[in-house]
Design a protein around this motif. Structure first.
Motif, PDB file in Angstrom:
ATOM      1  N   TRP A 252       0.905  -1.274  -0.061  1.00  0.00           N
ATOM      2  CA  TRP A 252      -0.166  -0.009  -0.048  1.00  0.00           C
ATOM      3  C   TRP A 252       0.842   1.256   0.187  1.00  0.00           C
ATOM      4  N   LEU A 253       2.142   1.144   0.667  1.00  0.00           N
ATOM      5  CA  LEU A 253       2.902   2.352   0.733  1.00  0.00           C
ATOM      6  C   LEU A 253       3.763   2.450  -0.586  1.00  0.00           C
TER       7      LEU A 253
ATOM      8  N   LYS B 128       2.532   1.627  -3.867  1.00  0.00           N
ATOM      9  CA  LYS B 128       1.651   1.986  -4.563  1.00  0.00           C
ATOM     10  C   LYS B 128       1.727   3.599  -4.514  1.00  0.00           C
ATOM     11  N   ARG B 129       1.790   4.314  -3.545  1.00  0.00           N
ATOM     12  CA  ARG B 129       1.857   5.560  -3.293  1.00  0.00           C
ATOM     13  C   ARG B 129       2.899   6.236  -3.834  1.00  0.00           C
TER      14      ARG B 129
ATOM     15  N   ASN C 117       4.319   5.668  -6.859  1.00  0.00           N
ATOM     16  CA  ASN C 117       3.925   6.039  -8.252  1.00  0.00           C
ATOM     17  C   ASN C 117       5.191   5.753  -9.261  1.00  0.00           C
TER      18      ASN C 117
END
Length: 202
Positions: free
Chosen positions: A86-87, A89-90, A92
């Protein structure tokens, strides 16, 4: 890159950013009462302005320190979860999540925290400058000032005044019975007496 290393690299730029914010705050505040403060300020006034604002009261200093501590804790929590999808993905980045390294995650987190700090400081300085300036301007126009100071001039004349502010060279104030903003050089003033001291006269 660790947060501490990132902080060391941007520290000189950080102080420059603080100085710019201090100039903006002072300019916005004094503009509300019709003063171009940069015309009456020297380089030392500009350099110490942001530090003076952050340490102006124990409350502001305490909130600022707590804010820094909270950001530091958030940074620690984020970097400890560097392997979480989840981290990643941030971040990018244009590559698969599995290929994002711990160093890239920590660099992203450091930049994120520094960005949040910058936005917080910008909001604080602009908010203080605009809010305080508007408040003072309204009190002057409505003649609802509290004259908390007595100013003694070089000719021994004494006036009750509302002190808008001061720097190393000038006092900016409004005399009782007037709505005009006055500017006096520091050398022209013998003394300033605090009539209503909020810390002592409770």
């Amino acid at each position: 890159m660790k947060f501490s290393e990132t902080l060391q690299k941007i520290l000189p730029f950080g102080y420059l950013f603080l100085v710019i914010l201090g100039i903006l705050k002072e300019s916005i505040y004094y503009y509300q009462v019709g003063i171009n403060i940069l015309k009456y300020s020297n380089i030392m006034d500009i350099l110490i302005s942001p530090i003076a604002d952050l340490t102006s009261t124990p409350l502001i200093l305490s909130v600022f320190i707590v804010y820094l501590i909270i950001l530091y804790i958030i940074n620690l929590l984020l970097t400890k979860n560097f392997n979480k999808d989840w981290l990643k993905k941030r971040i990018n980045l244009k590559k698969p999540i599995s290929e994002i390294t711990e160093e890239e995650v920590k660099t992203f987190c450091s930049k994120l925290i520094i960005g949040i700090l910058a936005v917080g400081l910008l909001s604080f300085f602009l908010g203080i400058g605009l809010g305080s300036g508007v408040k003072v301007a309204k009190k002057i126009s409505k003649n609802t000032l509290n004259y908390d100071y007595k100013m003694k001039f070089g000719d021994d004349e004494i006036s009750d005044i509302f002190l808008i502010g001061s720097n190393s060279s000038y006092y900016f104030y409004v005399e009782k019975g007037s709505r005009n903003v006055k500017i006096s050089p520091v050398l022209a003033i013998k003394s300033i007496e605090i009539i209503k001291n909020k810390r002592l006269n409770k």
